[in-house]
Design a protein around this motif. Sequence first.
Motif, mmCIF file in Angstrom:
data_model
loop_
_atom_site.group_PDB
_atom_site.id
_atom_site.type_symbol
_atom_site.label_atom_id
_atom_site.label_comp_id
_atom_site.label_asym_id
_atom_site.label_seq_id
_atom_site.Cartn_x
_atom_site.Cartn_y
_atom_site.Cartn_z
ATOM 1 N N LEU A 163 0.928 -1.165 0.050
ATOM 2 C CA LEU A 163 -0.056 -0.009 -0.040
ATOM 3 C C LEU A 163 0.774 1.297 -0.121
ATOM 4 O O LEU A 163 1.776 1.280 0.865
ATOM 5 N N ILE A 164 0.830 2.087 -1.076
ATOM 6 C CA ILE A 164 1.387 3.383 -1.276
ATOM 7 C C ILE A 164 0.430 4.603 -1.003
ATOM 8 O O ILE A 164 -0.577 4.309 -1.753
ATOM 9 N N GLU A 165 0.916 5.236 0.006
ATOM 10 C CA GLU A 165 0.104 6.446 0.289
ATOM 11 C C GLU A 165 0.683 7.759 -0.482
ATOM 12 O O GLU A 165 1.676 7.940 -0.269
ATOM 13 N N ASP A 166 -0.106 8.148 -1.298
ATOM 14 C CA ASP A 166 0.230 9.282 -1.866
ATOM 15 C C ASP A 166 -0.204 10.603 -1.189
ATOM 16 O O ASP A 166 -1.427 10.954 -1.359
ATOM 17 N N CYS A 167 0.478 11.266 -0.524
ATOM 18 C CA CYS A 167 0.042 12.071 0.492
ATOM 19 C C CYS A 167 0.371 13.513 0.007
ATOM 20 O O CYS A 167 0.635 14.461 1.066
ATOM 21 N N ALA A 168 0.793 13.735 -1.393
ATOM 22 C CA ALA A 168 1.068 15.046 -1.768
ATOM 23 C C ALA A 168 0.071 16.150 -1.761
ATOM 24 O O ALA A 168 0.511 17.051 -1.262
ATOM 25 N N GLN A 169 -1.242 15.823 -1.366
ATOM 26 C CA GLN A 169 -2.036 16.678 -1.261
ATOM 27 C C GLN A 169 -2.772 16.724 0.094
ATOM 28 O O GLN A 169 -3.660 17.393 0.336
ATOM 29 N N SER A 170 -2.130 15.976 1.097
ATOM 30 C CA SER A 170 -2.761 15.705 2.267
ATOM 31 C C SER A 170 -1.810 15.881 3.706
ATOM 32 O O SER A 170 -2.021 14.994 4.591
ATOM 33 N N TRP A 171 -0.835 16.681 3.432
ATOM 34 C CA TRP A 171 0.133 16.994 4.644
ATOM 35 C C TRP A 171 -0.843 17.305 5.633
ATOM 36 O O TRP A 171 -2.028 18.062 5.715
ATOM 37 N N GLY A 172 -0.588 16.624 6.950
ATOM 38 C CA GLY A 172 -1.326 16.934 8.120
ATOM 39 C C GLY A 172 -2.830 16.389 8.285
ATOM 40 O O GLY A 172 -3.359 16.432 9.155
ATOM 41 N N ALA A 173 -3.239 15.575 7.294
ATOM 42 C CA ALA A 173 -4.675 15.033 7.085
ATOM 43 C C ALA A 173 -4.391 13.765 8.136
ATOM 44 O O ALA A 173 -3.414 13.034 8.226
ATOM 45 N N ARG A 174 -5.490 13.454 8.788
ATOM 46 C CA ARG A 174 -5.599 12.267 9.732
ATOM 47 C C ARG A 174 -6.526 11.286 9.360
ATOM 48 O O ARG A 174 -7.709 11.711 9.288
ATOM 49 N N TRP A 175 -6.203 10.013 9.314
ATOM 50 C CA TRP A 175 -7.108 8.961 9.310
ATOM 51 C C TRP A 175 -7.620 8.394 10.784
ATOM 52 O O TRP A 175 -6.433 7.985 11.497
ATOM 53 N N GLN A 176 -8.674 8.529 11.264
ATOM 54 C CA GLN A 176 -8.692 8.087 12.675
ATOM 55 C C GLN A 176 -7.748 8.590 13.481
ATOM 56 O O GLN A 176 -7.484 7.722 14.391
ATOM 57 N N GLY A 177 -7.421 9.654 13.472
ATOM 58 C CA GLY A 177 -6.457 10.367 14.498
ATOM 59 C C GLY A 177 -5.227 10.058 14.152
ATOM 60 O O GLY A 177 -4.300 10.707 14.607
ATOM 61 N N GLN A 178 -4.693 8.960 13.212
ATOM 62 C CA GLN A 178 -3.314 8.983 12.836
ATOM 63 C C GLN A 178 -2.990 9.619 11.667
ATOM 64 O O GLN A 178 -3.680 9.613 10.634
ATOM 65 N N PRO A 179 -1.676 10.207 11.544
ATOM 66 C CA PRO A 179 -1.202 11.012 10.395
ATOM 67 C C PRO A 179 -1.299 9.909 8.994
ATOM 68 O O PRO A 179 -0.743 8.928 8.887
ATOM 69 N N ALA A 262 -4.391 23.489 10.735
ATOM 70 C CA ALA A 262 -5.228 23.833 11.667
ATOM 71 C C ALA A 262 -6.253 24.812 11.266
ATOM 72 O O ALA A 262 -7.521 24.749 11.002
ATOM 73 N N ARG A 263 -5.640 25.887 10.314
ATOM 74 C CA ARG A 263 -6.459 26.996 9.884
ATOM 75 C C ARG A 263 -7.091 26.393 8.450
ATOM 76 O O ARG A 263 -8.216 26.664 8.449
ATOM 77 N N ARG A 264 -6.502 25.483 7.763
ATOM 78 C CA ARG A 264 -7.174 25.158 6.466
ATOM 79 C C ARG A 264 -8.243 24.116 6.876
ATOM 80 O O ARG A 264 -9.288 24.202 6.217
ATOM 81 N N ASN A 265 -8.086 23.350 8.034
ATOM 82 C CA ASN A 265 -9.153 22.548 8.324
ATOM 83 C C ASN A 265 -10.302 23.095 8.872
ATOM 84 O O ASN A 265 -11.384 22.984 8.496
ATOM 85 N N ARG A 266 -9.981 24.474 9.643
ATOM 86 C CA ARG A 266 -11.231 25.395 10.133
ATOM 87 C C ARG A 266 -11.926 25.779 8.923
ATOM 88 O O ARG A 266 -13.069 25.909 8.914
ATOM 89 N N ALA A 267 -11.184 26.357 8.062
ATOM 90 C CA ALA A 267 -11.741 26.935 6.871
ATOM 91 C C ALA A 267 -12.525 26.017 5.947
ATOM 92 O O ALA A 267 -13.831 26.320 5.572
ATOM 93 N N GLY A 268 -12.229 24.874 5.687
ATOM 94 C CA GLY A 268 -12.891 23.678 5.202
ATOM 95 C C GLY A 268 -14.187 23.410 5.574
ATOM 96 O O GLY A 268 -15.253 23.295 5.242
ATOM 97 N N GLU A 269 -13.893 23.308 7.035
ATOM 98 C CA GLU A 269 -15.111 22.870 7.794
ATOM 99 C C GLU A 269 -16.336 23.738 7.780
ATOM 100 O O GLU A 269 -17.513 23.627 7.875
#
Length: 406
Positions: A163-179, A262-269
């Motif tokens: 499983l290769i995770e392409d995180c190029a667009q997902s800096w800081g994103a978390r799946w069920q709390g894990q980066p 944190a800022r981007r997450n708040r903006a999107g939400e």
Amino acid sequence: MSLPPPPASPLVDEPLPQPQRFGPAELARLTAMVQQPSLFYWKGPQTTALVDEFRRHYPLKHCLPCSSGTAALHVAVSALRLRPGDEVIVPPISDMGSYIGILYQQGVPVFADVDPRTYTLDPADVRRRITAKTRAIMAVHLAGNPCDLAALTALAREHHLALIEDCAQSWGARWQGQPVGTLGDFGCFSLNDFKHIGCGDGGIVGSNSERYGPGLNNWADKDYGRTEGGRDPETLAPNYRISEPQAAVAAAQMTKLPDIIARRNRAGELLTSLLAGTPGVQVPLVRAGDTHSYWFYMLRLELSRFSQPRAELAAALTAEGVACSVLLLRKAAYRWAVFQNHDIFGGTWPARDAGFTTMDYRQVTCPTTEAILDDCLKLPINEAMTEAYIGKVARAIRTVLARHAK
Ligand SMILES: *Cc1c(COP(=O)(O)O)cnc(C)c1O
């Protein structure tokens, strides 16, 4: 039909906020760097600092900074040691960088469809595309929304796939709390100028795998085996080295990551909460427990509910000052000329011409992907956006769409 003249005072009456991305932190590292006797990456202080900073967020045992996100993904694919014709399952909404390494290693990108609400790989369709030649799944956390990693890791385990995770667009994103980037065999990140954090161009690949992790460096450095101190390449590997100037900027950028996310997450939400329930709008789905890091914001329009086609709606939104686009994600990747013409090396595709695969990209269809690309609307998100600005954007979207409702 002709558009009405732009309103004298658009609903979004301020320009798109622009963050100041670089400053004293980057300058301090660059100043220290020019005192160094060498700008080479291997054991370089800036590259070492970059790895240390990266590890604060991504506790991965093996980490290799390299020259781009494309390079990071190519390194991951190289580590799999594909044989010609081996298959890697990929989504059709991504950057060319997701596919490049697979093709260079004589592998075959196999497109699987995406979920209509998250726009990331649909595990049920991934399962349907698995064959005896499948070696890996590439999970692209599109726009910063984590893929369904529970299902994808289970599929990978069941079928002995990497499983290769392409995180190029997902800096800081978390799946069920894990980066994201720490759950698969590889996490691949881009530091190009357009990503959450950047150094002009750069990338990082990390792994906790004892099988793949120790060799990562060789796949980006001519298979020179620097840890063994030898120069006796055993196989073909390109030079994808990072250098100290890039690493200096990237190390400084990494310290800003929590605040940016944190800022981007708040903006999107906030945008989602303000748009929820708007007739004809389907906001992106973020699974409960996940953290979306909003590299961009993508919603879908129920076009049958409007009197205008999407292009006219987008033009009306633009006239009201909403920065939006329908152009960047125009086609499913398999519809790009490189795939349609199978023009991989000099107008030929050796892996296919030699009989290692029968893939014909002109026959590929992923209906959900195509539906999304036909009705989506992409909106920018960044860390400089204020609540007031996002409020104006949401109000403008609701107003314009109501004006054009059937
Ligand atoms: C940006 C990007 C890449 C490639 O990164 P580069 O640093 O530009 O080579 C790969 N995959 C995805 C999903 C991207 O957004």
